[in-house]
Design a protein around this motif. Structure first.
Motif, PDB file in Angstrom:
ATOM      1  N   ASP A   5       0.610  -1.282   0.048  1.00  0.00           N
ATOM      2  CA  ASP A   5       0.251  -0.122  -0.088  1.00  0.00           C
ATOM      3  C   ASP A   5       0.845   1.155   0.121  1.00  0.00           C
ATOM      4  O   ASP A   5       0.740   2.167  -0.726  1.00  0.00           O
ATOM      5  CB  ASP A   5      -0.778   0.123   1.341  1.00  0.00           C
ATOM      6  CG  ASP A   5      -1.023  -0.968   2.069  1.00  0.00           C
ATOM      7  OD1 ASP A   5      -0.580  -0.822   3.116  1.00  0.00           O
ATOM      8  OD2 ASP A   5      -0.974  -1.983   1.491  1.00  0.00           O
ATOM      9  N   ALA A   6       1.856   1.267   0.922  1.00  0.00           N
ATOM     10  CA  ALA A   6       2.174   2.492   1.036  1.00  0.00           C
ATOM     11  C   ALA A   6       3.526   2.351   0.314  1.00  0.00           C
ATOM     12  O   ALA A   6       4.588   2.832   0.776  1.00  0.00           O
ATOM     13  CB  ALA A   6       2.384   2.788   2.673  1.00  0.00           C
ATOM     14  N   ASN A   7       3.510   2.121  -0.678  1.00  0.00           N
ATOM     15  CA  ASN A   7       4.319   2.256  -1.901  1.00  0.00           C
ATOM     16  C   ASN A   7       5.092   1.068  -2.334  1.00  0.00           C
ATOM     17  O   ASN A   7       4.379   0.105  -2.723  1.00  0.00           O
ATOM     18  CB  ASN A   7       5.708   3.277  -1.231  1.00  0.00           C
ATOM     19  CG  ASN A   7       7.037   2.468  -1.342  1.00  0.00           C
ATOM     20  OD1 ASN A   7       7.291   2.322  -2.000  1.00  0.00           O
ATOM     21  ND2 ASN A   7       7.391   2.348   0.015  1.00  0.00           N
ATOM     22  N   ILE A 132       2.742   6.621 -11.460  1.00  0.00           N
ATOM     23  CA  ILE A 132       1.475   5.637 -11.697  1.00  0.00           C
ATOM     24  C   ILE A 132       1.931   4.643 -12.647  1.00  0.00           C
ATOM     25  O   ILE A 132       1.299   3.526 -12.301  1.00  0.00           O
ATOM     26  CB  ILE A 132       0.454   6.718 -11.926  1.00  0.00           C
ATOM     27  CG1 ILE A 132      -0.475   7.162 -10.947  1.00  0.00           C
ATOM     28  CG2 ILE A 132      -0.525   5.837 -13.020  1.00  0.00           C
ATOM     29  CD1 ILE A 132      -1.029   6.548  -9.804  1.00  0.00           C
ATOM     30  N   PHE A 135       2.110   1.279 -11.424  1.00  0.00           N
ATOM     31  CA  PHE A 135       0.938   0.686 -10.735  1.00  0.00           C
ATOM     32  C   PHE A 135      -0.267   0.414 -11.616  1.00  0.00           C
ATOM     33  O   PHE A 135      -1.333   0.056 -11.007  1.00  0.00           O
ATOM     34  CB  PHE A 135       0.618   1.868  -9.488  1.00  0.00           C
ATOM     35  CG  PHE A 135       1.812   1.926  -8.573  1.00  0.00           C
ATOM     36  CD1 PHE A 135       2.276   0.748  -7.658  1.00  0.00           C
ATOM     37  CD2 PHE A 135       2.325   3.199  -8.565  1.00  0.00           C
ATOM     38  CE1 PHE A 135       3.036   1.078  -6.956  1.00  0.00           C
ATOM     39  CE2 PHE A 135       3.313   3.282  -7.499  1.00  0.00           C
ATOM     40  CZ  PHE A 135       3.864   2.373  -6.738  1.00  0.00           C
ATOM     41  N   GLU A 138      -3.132  -1.977 -11.438  1.00  0.00           N
ATOM     42  CA  GLU A 138      -3.980  -2.298 -10.425  1.00  0.00           C
ATOM     43  C   GLU A 138      -5.117  -1.191 -10.083  1.00  0.00           C
ATOM     44  O   GLU A 138      -5.861  -1.146  -8.993  1.00  0.00           O
ATOM     45  CB  GLU A 138      -3.001  -2.065  -9.022  1.00  0.00           C
ATOM     46  CG  GLU A 138      -2.285  -3.387  -8.846  1.00  0.00           C
ATOM     47  CD  GLU A 138      -1.460  -3.311  -7.601  1.00  0.00           C
ATOM     48  OE1 GLU A 138      -1.480  -2.307  -6.676  1.00  0.00           O
ATOM     49  OE2 GLU A 138      -0.290  -4.129  -7.626  1.00  0.00           O
ATOM     50  N   PRO A 158      -6.568   4.639  -5.665  1.00  0.00           N
ATOM     51  CA  PRO A 158      -5.387   3.602  -5.036  1.00  0.00           C
ATOM     52  C   PRO A 158      -4.651   4.421  -4.009  1.00  0.00           C
ATOM     53  O   PRO A 158      -4.087   3.666  -3.141  1.00  0.00           O
ATOM     54  CB  PRO A 158      -4.681   3.236  -6.343  1.00  0.00           C
ATOM     55  CG  PRO A 158      -4.826   4.598  -7.332  1.00  0.00           C
ATOM     56  CD  PRO A 158      -5.893   5.156  -6.846  1.00  0.00           C
ATOM     57  N   THR A 159      -4.590   5.551  -3.992  1.00  0.00           N
ATOM     58  CA  THR A 159      -3.830   6.478  -3.002  1.00  0.00           C
ATOM     59  C   THR A 159      -4.189   7.559  -3.685  1.00  0.00           C
ATOM     60  O   THR A 159      -4.913   8.046  -4.538  1.00  0.00           O
ATOM     61  CB  THR A 159      -2.466   6.294  -3.217  1.00  0.00           C
ATOM     62  OG1 THR A 159      -1.666   6.994  -2.386  1.00  0.00           O
ATOM     63  CG2 THR A 159      -1.800   6.398  -4.675  1.00  0.00           C
ATOM     64  N   GLU A 161      -2.442  11.142  -3.813  1.00  0.00           N
ATOM     65  CA  GLU A 161      -1.709  12.247  -4.250  1.00  0.00           C
ATOM     66  C   GLU A 161      -2.177  13.119  -5.469  1.00  0.00           C
ATOM     67  O   GLU A 161      -2.351  14.354  -5.318  1.00  0.00           O
ATOM     68  CB  GLU A 161      -0.204  11.690  -4.860  1.00  0.00           C
ATOM     69  CG  GLU A 161       0.617  11.239  -3.980  1.00  0.00           C
ATOM     70  CD  GLU A 161       0.145   9.942  -3.370  1.00  0.00           C
ATOM     71  OE1 GLU A 161      -0.725   9.318  -3.685  1.00  0.00           O
ATOM     72  OE2 GLU A 161       1.117   9.228  -2.716  1.00  0.00           O
ATOM     73  N   ARG A 190      -6.926  -1.358  -4.807  1.00  0.00           N
ATOM     74  CA  ARG A 190      -5.786  -1.591  -5.603  1.00  0.00           C
ATOM     75  C   ARG A 190      -6.134  -2.989  -6.053  1.00  0.00           C
ATOM     76  O   ARG A 190      -6.292  -4.142  -5.110  1.00  0.00           O
ATOM     77  CB  ARG A 190      -4.477  -1.620  -5.067  1.00  0.00           C
ATOM     78  CG  ARG A 190      -4.298  -0.192  -4.590  1.00  0.00           C
ATOM     79  CD  ARG A 190      -2.909  -0.010  -3.873  1.00  0.00           C
ATOM     80  NE  ARG A 190      -2.595   1.025  -3.367  1.00  0.00           N
ATOM     81  CZ  ARG A 190      -1.898   1.744  -2.810  1.00  0.00           C
ATOM     82  NH1 ARG A 190      -0.799   0.874  -2.091  1.00  0.00           N
ATOM     83  NH2 ARG A 190      -1.709   2.975  -1.982  1.00  0.00           N
ATOM     84  N   PHE A 254       9.490   4.558  -2.384  1.00  0.00           N
ATOM     85  CA  PHE A 254       8.259   4.926  -3.238  1.00  0.00           C
ATOM     86  C   PHE A 254       9.023   5.826  -4.452  1.00  0.00           C
ATOM     87  O   PHE A 254       9.586   6.737  -4.416  1.00  0.00           O
ATOM     88  CB  PHE A 254       7.496   5.942  -2.319  1.00  0.00           C
ATOM     89  CG  PHE A 254       6.447   6.715  -3.157  1.00  0.00           C
ATOM     90  CD1 PHE A 254       5.803   6.218  -4.486  1.00  0.00           C
ATOM     91  CD2 PHE A 254       5.901   7.729  -2.959  1.00  0.00           C
ATOM     92  CE1 PHE A 254       4.756   6.769  -5.068  1.00  0.00           C
ATOM     93  CE2 PHE A 254       4.955   8.603  -3.612  1.00  0.00           C
ATOM     94  CZ  PHE A 254       4.251   8.063  -4.517  1.00  0.00           C
ATOM     95  N   HIS A 280       7.201   8.748   3.925  1.00  0.00           N
ATOM     96  CA  HIS A 280       7.991   9.325   2.768  1.00  0.00           C
ATOM     97  C   HIS A 280       8.380  10.551   2.805  1.00  0.00           C
ATOM     98  O   HIS A 280       7.244  11.558   3.117  1.00  0.00           O
ATOM     99  CB  HIS A 280       7.220   8.964   1.471  1.00  0.00           C
ATOM    100  CG  HIS A 280       6.838   7.581   1.413  1.00  0.00           C
ATOM    101  ND1 HIS A 280       7.298   6.505   0.872  1.00  0.00           N
ATOM    102  CD2 HIS A 280       5.152   7.298   1.348  1.00  0.00           C
ATOM    103  CE1 HIS A 280       6.567   5.631   0.775  1.00  0.00           C
ATOM    104  NE2 HIS A 280       5.192   5.864   1.169  1.00  0.00           N
ATOM    105  N   ALA A 310       1.446   6.487   5.482  1.00  0.00           N
ATOM    106  CA  ALA A 310       0.339   5.612   5.694  1.00  0.00           C
ATOM    107  C   ALA A 310       0.434   4.288   6.631  1.00  0.00           C
ATOM    108  O   ALA A 310       1.513   4.043   6.411  1.00  0.00           O
ATOM    109  CB  ALA A 310      -0.290   5.284   4.388  1.00  0.00           C
TER     110      ALA A 310
HETATM  111  C1  87F Z   1      -1.234   1.402  -6.873  1.00  0.00           C
HETATM  112  C2  87F Z   1      -2.002   1.868  -7.816  1.00  0.00           C
HETATM  113  C3  87F Z   1      -1.939   3.064  -8.021  1.00  0.00           C
HETATM  114  C4  87F Z   1       1.188   2.463  -4.280  1.00  0.00           C
HETATM  115  C5  87F Z   1      -0.272   2.184  -6.002  1.00  0.00           C
HETATM  116  O1  87F Z   1       2.878   4.985   0.709  1.00  0.00           O
HETATM  117  C6  87F Z   1      -0.903   3.926  -7.511  1.00  0.00           C
HETATM  118  C7  87F Z   1      -0.235   3.398  -6.580  1.00  0.00           C
HETATM  119  O2  87F Z   1       1.002   5.356  -5.917  1.00  0.00           O
HETATM  120  C8  87F Z   1       0.569   4.268  -5.789  1.00  0.00           C
HETATM  121  N1  87F Z   1       0.361   1.529  -4.959  1.00  0.00           N
HETATM  122  N2  87F Z   1       1.358   3.666  -4.786  1.00  0.00           N
HETATM  123  C9  87F Z   1       2.259   4.349  -4.038  1.00  0.00           C
HETATM  124  C10 87F Z   1       1.661   4.993  -2.504  1.00  0.00           C
HETATM  125  C11 87F Z   1       2.484   6.051  -2.009  1.00  0.00           C
HETATM  126  C12 87F Z   1       2.136   6.693  -0.873  1.00  0.00           C
HETATM  127  N3  87F Z   1       0.650   7.353  -0.884  1.00  0.00           N
HETATM  128  C13 87F Z   1       0.232   8.162   0.121  1.00  0.00           C
HETATM  129  C14 87F Z   1       2.292   6.077   0.412  1.00  0.00           C
HETATM  130  C15 87F Z   1       1.672   6.908   1.764  1.00  0.00           C
HETATM  131  C16 87F Z   1       0.393   7.226   1.471  1.00  0.00           C
END
Ligand code: 87F
Length: 592
Positions: A5-7, A132, A135, A138, A158-159, A161, A190, A254, A280, A310
């Protein structure tokens, strides 16, 4: 999950391995269902008298044990969409305890809660396309409403940002708008393709995601570590799971950020590390992309420094994997919604009402002292059935009250973690129960730490590295943190169990052997930092390298002569040998 999740770029493309670890829940859904019917169909270990219990043993079939324990312990119910699970109240209450703690702590730091929408337009999502990209498979999309196709498909976050940062750009104008520190508690989706595992890897999960912006890098750096410390406390103080704090390698960080810090847990049964949560520092990458600028005190235009962090419901899965046993869940008292279960043990001619009253009085005293206690008065189940039931659900302490206890004005307390029994005089009830709960909490942590530490191995040669990996160890090795080297380690270690990956470079650094340091200086190479490596998804850990260690290291010799793994420099001749013999590396044109 915080890991995935968190990266973690490196979570990508490694999906198969998960199956063999905790996973195996999916595709076994039906089997699990069969096994979970309390009374029927259990041929193996299920207790005859109660119909309760588990049919798989933790050390014999970890994957099946886990699937069974989360269902029979009433944490999870399987759902008819693969990778989606129902979080039952028993699990949700654990999440709420951690949420209450974390929410209060971040409020002390002046971080504010908010809520952004679940849906992301494709235009906005694409804005972050570089990050992205890996990812993309997903990301789940909504393409229809009723029978009509949407004009533009809409993504499910999925997050967040890309959802949040356009508004950071709008809201931040001058230095007085900074810092902007936001958090949201929400779900994310995801679309995982392999081995969903309850809590650990699900297609929808709950998390908090923090997104903050500062005028200076120093402020951002400080927050990264403050948040990481809260994550450590969640694992160690609440879930009684030891973690290692550290920094991710360049390969594992990340990709959208400047650097990633992490807390890494370890599951001895699988021999693998689990990324527990990440914090991060994003640097100014997103500020550039989303034009998050401000006018500084000198009236100049500047870009903000950002962080994101996260933790997720994966925390609960890690706790279950670490503490659970062959009788079921074992919950640390701090997160258990029922800390003490009081069970009346009536006997034929005994004073049943007197026993019931004593149970009520016991619960009342404990509740008044802030202890979460309940009594199980159900008359359609025997005391023995109730013992097994609450053991399966992992309640830390059971209190039994029978005729003898009533006569002696005492209760019998039985610990879930080690089955120890003691009789407590009613007069000492609250203080002794409090002590026992504290003791259980501490002891769960100590035992888990002891087991984890026993799985840490320091290595200095490639042979030792491979050997330790095959023994499911967490490895601590001097490391150069170069992506090329990490990729190579992965290639070389690929196997049924998955390839090795680096977990983190621990903040708590053991001293490097002087010989290694000297060699690096002589060769004009940058210093190495001890790093933990392990097979993907589970963790290997380190211990200090002893001063007498040889100089073999995982590093890149120089830009022109790519990689020299675990070479040992003989002090007299200056030649490179491994374990006293000339080392023949695996066939690879790049390596010496
Ligand atoms: C899956 C699908 C699309 C991880 C994903 O760790 C995008 C992503 O950006 C993606 N899986 N990530 C990285 C997430 C990074 C970050 N986001 C905010 C964190 C902490 C919370």
């Amino acid at each position: 999950m915080a890991g995935k999740d968190a990266n973690s770029s490196a979570e990508k493309g490694k999906k198969k391995e998960v199956k063999k670890e905790a996973g195996s829940a999916e595709g076994k859904k039906k089997e699990v269902k069969k096994e979970t019917g309390r009374a029927e169909g259990k041929k193996k270990e299920v207790k005859k008298e109660t119909g309760l219990g588990l049919s798989y043993k933790k050390d014999e079939n970890f994957g099946e044990w886990y699937s069974e324990v989360v269902v029979n312990g009433e944490m999870i119910e399987y759902y008819d969409i693969s990778g989606c699970y129902i979080l039952r109240p028993w699990a949700m209450s654990i999440w709420e305890v951690m949420q209450t703690f974390f929410d209060a702590e971040i409020k002390k730091m002046k971080i504010k809660n908010c809520y952004f929408p679940l849906f992301v337009s494709s235009g906005v999502l694409q804005k972050e396309k570089d990050h992205i990209e890996g990812f993309a498979p997903e990301v789940a999309w909504v393409t229809k409403s009723g029978e009509s196709e949407l004009e533009m498909p809409i993504a499910i976050r999925p997050t967040s940002e890309t959802v949040m940062y356009p508004y950071f750009s709008k809201w931040i104008r001058g230095h007085r708008d900074l810092p902007l520190r936001l958090n949201q508690w929400c779900n994310v989706v995801r679309w995982e393709f392999s081995n969903p595992t309850p809590f650990i890897r699900s297609r929808e999960f709950l998390w908090q995601e923090g997104h903050t912006a500062f005028a200076t890098k120093e402020e951002a750096d400080t927050e990264v570590l403050d948040i990481l410390e809260l994550y450590r406390r969640i694992y160690e103080e609440f879930l009684a799971v030891p973690v290692i704090k550290g920094k991710k390698s360049e390969h594992e960080k990340f990709a959208g950020g400047l650097y990633t810090t992490t807390v890494e847990a370890f599951v001895p049964n699988t021999g693998r590390g689990v990324q527990g949560a990440t914090s991060h520092c994003l640097g100014q990458n997103f500020a550039k992309m989303f034009e998050i600028n401000f006018e500084n005190e000198k009236g100049e235009k500047a870009m903000v420094w950002q962080n994101s962090w996260a933790y997720t419901t994966r925390t609960i899965g890690v706790m279950i994997m670490v503490h659970g046993d062959d009788k079921g869940l074992v919950l640390p008292p701090k997160i258990a919604s029922v800390q003490v279960i009081v069970i009346p043990v009536p006997y034929k001619d005994a004073n049943t009402q007197g026993i019931f009253d004593a149970c009520d009085a016991t619960v009342k005293s404990l509740n008044e002292a802030g202890i979460r206690a309940e009594t199980d008065f159900r008359d359609n189940y025997s005391p023995g059935w109730k013992y097994s039931h609450w053991e399966l659900k992992g309640v830390p302490l059971r209190i039994e009250i029978g005729p003898k206890d009533l006569a002696n004005n005492q209760v019998r307390a039985v610990r879930r973690d080690n089955s120890a029994k003691i009789d407590i005089p009613m007069a000492d009830l609250v203080s002794q129960v409090k002590d026992m709960l504290d003791n259980i909490q501490q002891s769960l942590f100590d035992v888990a730490k002891q087991k984890r530490d026993a799985c840490i191995q320091v290595v200095h040669t490639w042979e030792d590295f491979a050997e330790a990996l095959s023994q499911k160890k967490m490895i601590l090795a001097p490391w150069c943190d170069e992506e090329e080297v990490e990729k190579d380690v992965k290639t070389r270690t690929k196997g049924d169990m998955g390839a090795a990956k680096s977990l983190c470079s621990p903040f708590d650094q053991p001293a490097l052997p002087e010989a290694i340091k000297e060699t690096r200086v002589q060769r004009n190479e940058p210093p190495l930092s001890p790093t933990i490596l392990n097979r993907r998804y589970l963790v290997d850990q380190f211990e200090p390298i002893t001063p007498s260690s040889p100089t073999s290291i995982l590093h890149r010799r120089s830009p022109s002569s790519p990689i020299s793994f675990l070479h040992r420099r003989s002090s007299s001749s200056g030649a490179f040998v491994v374990n006293g013999i000339s080392w023949r590396p695996p066939p690879s044109p790049d390596y010496k």
